[in-house]
Design a protein around this motif. Structure first.
Motif, PDB file in Angstrom:
ATOM      1  N   LYS A 106       2.374  -4.459  -1.709  1.00  0.00           N
ATOM      2  CA  LYS A 106       2.814  -3.572  -2.798  1.00  0.00           C
ATOM      3  C   LYS A 106       2.271  -2.073  -2.680  1.00  0.00           C
ATOM      4  N   THR A 107       1.206  -1.880  -2.133  1.00  0.00           N
ATOM      5  CA  THR A 107       0.342  -0.560  -2.347  1.00  0.00           C
ATOM      6  C   THR A 107       0.524   0.090  -0.904  1.00  0.00           C
ATOM      7  N   LEU A 108       1.286  -0.343   0.016  1.00  0.00           N
ATOM      8  CA  LEU A 108       1.677  -0.115   1.347  1.00  0.00           C
ATOM      9  C   LEU A 108       2.892  -0.527   1.914  1.00  0.00           C
ATOM     10  N   GLN A 109       3.859   0.447   1.533  1.00  0.00           N
ATOM     11  CA  GLN A 109       5.245   0.227   1.823  1.00  0.00           C
ATOM     12  C   GLN A 109       5.673   1.077   2.876  1.00  0.00           C
ATOM     13  N   ALA A 110       4.958   2.031   3.279  1.00  0.00           N
ATOM     14  CA  ALA A 110       5.708   3.197   4.140  1.00  0.00           C
ATOM     15  C   ALA A 110       5.344   2.558   5.684  1.00  0.00           C
TER      16      ALA A 110
END
Length: 315
Positions: A174-178
């Motif tokens: 959720k906090t690492l989508q790129a």
């Protein structure tokens, strides 16, 4: 749409649709944005038992809606501003988190869980791994069989056994989508422990090997049928086992596992930086998940008294 995570895009779509339907129902102009119209819509929403944060979320979605359409909503307009201030004063600002799952619950669930049933074996293995990796359900399991993604959800190949335990690779969170980093979580192998998550997962993959390591981590073949554990199946099984233990199932959800895991780390005196890294948080929001015990709450005054005694001598 590609600029947003699927869950974020779905939330915006829901909020946009609700607001547009309101305007059409009451024959109100949608464009250009009218702060009084937005205040009326939010007033209708506030009649429901919602917390202030939910109303604020709806306003944020409407602001974004207009921005995407080339307009700017004046949120400082006196009517809209006064309404939001009233909501903040009158509505509850406290969230109602689910109860944390405690270590004792894991032991009790194991005692009543018939793991000779494939579905139960999947559930209990996933439960233990979520608890000790502190992962989100969005990483752990797909929402449905058709929404499974080897990029978003854990697969067999994301688990790597080492001499010391297990390394779990998270290519997406959720906090690492790129896709700009890869996160790893280490799980220690502790032979002889009451609950040894590494031994539990090792035995699971030994008993249920798969022809492809790219398949979901929590899946198995039952005869010629591939059985994949999904989020609804997992939550239903969790609630069923808690009910069987005489606990209020509605007070728990899959988030109870992550919250309980965080509390367990805190009570085990794990350094806060390690808790943050283990749970893959970018902010300090994890501190809201920690549920101090009664003994924890006694510590501040106990240490204060000990400090005063050390300064002036105990009587």
């Amino acid at each position: 749409a590609g600029a947003f995570a699927p869950s974020t895009a779905a939330n915006f779509k829901y909020q946009f649709t609700a607001y547009v339907n309101f305007c059409e129902t009451y024959n109100l102009d949608i464009f250009p944005p009218v702060p009084k119209t937005v205040a009326r819509y939010l007033t209708l929403c506030a009649d429901k038992p919602l917390v202030y944060a939910t109303i604020n979320n709806k306003l944020s979605a409407i602001v974004k809606f207009y921005k995407l359409c080339g307009y700017t909503l004046d949120t400082d307009h006196y009517e809209l501003d006064l309404f939001m201030k009233a909501c903040k004063r009158q509505l509850s600002t406290a969230s109602k988190p689910k109860a944390p799952l405690e270590p004792g619950h894991l032991i009790l669930i194991n005692a009543i869980c018939d793991q000779s049933i494939p579905e139960n074996r999947l559930f209990y293995t996933a439960l233990i791994m979520q608890y000790f990796t502190c992962t989100r359900k969005s990483n752990l399991l797909p929402a449905s069989i058709h929404t499974f993604s080897a990029f978003r959800h854990l697969t067999r190949q994301d688990f790597h056994f080492t001499p010391d335990g297990l390394i779990v690779t998270l290519p997406w969170t959720k906090t690492l989508q790129a896709r700009d980093d890869v996160l790893t979580i280490a799980v220690a192998d502790v032979p002889g422990a009451i609950i040894n998550p590494v031994a539990i997962y090792r035995q699971f993959v030994t008993d249920f090997p798969l022809h492809s390591q790219a398949l979901p981590a929590f899946s198995l073949t039952d005869g010629h049928k591939l059985l994949i554990l999904t989020q609804p199946m997992y939550i239903a099984a969790l609630k069923a086992h808690l009910s069987a233990l005489g606990l209020p199932a509605d007070a728990y959800s899959s988030h109870s596992v992550r919250r309980g895991s965080t509390t367990c780390m805190y009570q085990a005196s794990v350094d806060h930086k390690l808790i943050k890294h283990h749970g893959t948080w970018k902010s300090q929001c994890y501190e809201r998940y920690i549920q101090p015990s009664y003994r924890d709450k006694l510590l501040p005054t106990q240490k204060m008294v000990s400090h005063i005694n050390s300064l002036f001598g105990a009587t």
